[in-house]
Design a protein around this motif. Structure first.
Motif, PDB file in Angstrom:
ATOM      1  N   GLU A 123     -28.943 -67.169   3.818  1.00  0.00           N
ATOM      2  CA  GLU A 123     -28.586 -65.805   4.225  1.00  0.00           C
ATOM      3  C   GLU A 123     -29.787 -64.878   4.095  1.00  0.00           C
ATOM      4  OE1 GLU A 123     -25.653 -62.215   2.638  1.00  0.00           O
ATOM      5  OE2 GLU A 123     -25.099 -64.306   2.249  1.00  0.00           O
ATOM      6  N   LEU A 124     -30.549 -65.061   3.020  1.00  0.00           N
ATOM      7  CA  LEU A 124     -31.756 -64.264   2.804  1.00  0.00           C
ATOM      8  C   LEU A 124     -32.765 -64.510   3.925  1.00  0.00           C
ATOM      9  CD1 LEU A 124     -33.781 -62.568   1.074  1.00  0.00           C
ATOM     10  CD2 LEU A 124     -34.381 -64.721  -0.061  1.00  0.00           C
ATOM     11  N   ILE A 125     -32.978 -65.766   4.257  1.00  0.00           N
ATOM     12  CA  ILE A 125     -33.938 -66.121   5.306  1.00  0.00           C
ATOM     13  C   ILE A 125     -33.524 -65.510   6.646  1.00  0.00           C
ATOM     14  CG2 ILE A 125     -34.810 -68.060   6.683  1.00  0.00           C
ATOM     15  CD1 ILE A 125     -34.770 -69.699   4.041  1.00  0.00           C
ATOM     16  N   GLU A 126     -32.238 -65.526   6.930  1.00  0.00           N
ATOM     17  CA  GLU A 126     -31.742 -64.946   8.184  1.00  0.00           C
ATOM     18  C   GLU A 126     -32.036 -63.448   8.249  1.00  0.00           C
ATOM     19  OE1 GLU A 126     -27.525 -64.407  10.653  1.00  0.00           O
ATOM     20  OE2 GLU A 126     -27.602 -65.653   8.849  1.00  0.00           O
ATOM     21  N   LYS A 127     -31.796 -62.754   7.152  1.00  0.00           N
ATOM     22  CA  LYS A 127     -32.071 -61.312   7.105  1.00  0.00           C
ATOM     23  C   LYS A 127     -33.569 -61.042   7.233  1.00  0.00           C
ATOM     24  CE  LYS A 127     -28.074 -59.973   4.297  1.00  0.00           C
ATOM     25  NZ  LYS A 127     -27.629 -59.419   2.986  1.00  0.00           N
TER      26      LYS A 127
END
Length: 230
Positions: A123-127
């Protein structure tokens, strides 16, 4: 009684009194502190001494005074830390280079913590990718994306101490890093972007060494740009 630097006995008494209230769970972030009257009575101090001690806490950014309501314990200490750091820089106790070096060490600690403990790394990488893939039409937008990217990583650490110190340092750091990036040429701004993507790739691969190398490259770019204007 805990002794505080350059504080008189009355201040020390009041500070210990407030610390005990926090330790015992009687007050938390946002809580209203006891009145000057109660503090002076509990500690056998004059009202003026209690007032001045509370004022010292407000100056340090630990509390805030609301007119007609009272004194409250602040939850965000980053502002007061930032203020103290600025004073130290002005007094030449340390330099902006020291601030950068410390921030670099903290960012490495943040990346390590994300890789080792963060169970929502996808999720962090997507953001992060959404931030880095934004179309940067100007150096101002590059500086904003840089700030947004690093703040995202800081908050992902989920460590309140790291977050508070990083926010405090960032308040100082951003005052000159924005100028550095905004004055950089197109090729250098591209290099900043490459450094960000390299940090992100290290997180994707859960490769701490790759993250560290990318962070070092990022700060080397800052040093090179900053030195052009010194």
């Amino acid at each position: 009684m805990q002794k505080y630097i350059n504080m008189n006995i009355e201040n020390n008494k009041v500070f210990d009194y407030i610390l005990d209230l926090i330790k015992n769970g009687n007050i938390v972030s946002g809580s209203r502190l006891p009145s000057e009257r109660k503090i002076s009575a509990d500690l056998s101090l004059s009202r003026n001494s209690a007032r001045e001690s509370l004022r010292s806490l407000e100056i340090m950014g630990i509390t805030e005074s609301i007119h007609g309501s009272g004194n409250y314990l602040k939850g965000d200490i980053s502002e007061s830390i930032s203020f103290m750091l600025k004073i130290m820089i002005l007094l030449e106790k340390f330099s902006e280079d020291d601030v950068c070096s410390f921030r670099k060490m903290l960012e490495k600690a943040v990346c390590s913590k994300i890789i080792e403990e963060n169970d929502r790394i996808d999720e962090l990488i997507e953001k992060a990718e959404k931030i880095l893939n934004k179309d940067e039409k100007s150096s101002v937008e590059t500086a904003k994306n840089d700030k947004d990217f690093h703040y995202l990583l800081i908050n992902a650490s989920k460590n309140s101490i790291i977050i508070s110190f990083m926010e405090a340092i960032s308040n100082i750091y951003s005052e000159f890093i924005d100028s550095v990036i905004e004055n950089a040429d197109g090729e250098t701004r591209k290099s900043f972007s490459e450094a960000h993507f390299a940090i992100l790739q290290g997180l994707k691969e859960k490769n701490i060494e790759k993250c560290f190398n990318a962070i070092d490259f990022h700060y080397k770019l800052i040093d090179l740009e900053k030195n052009k204007y010194e």
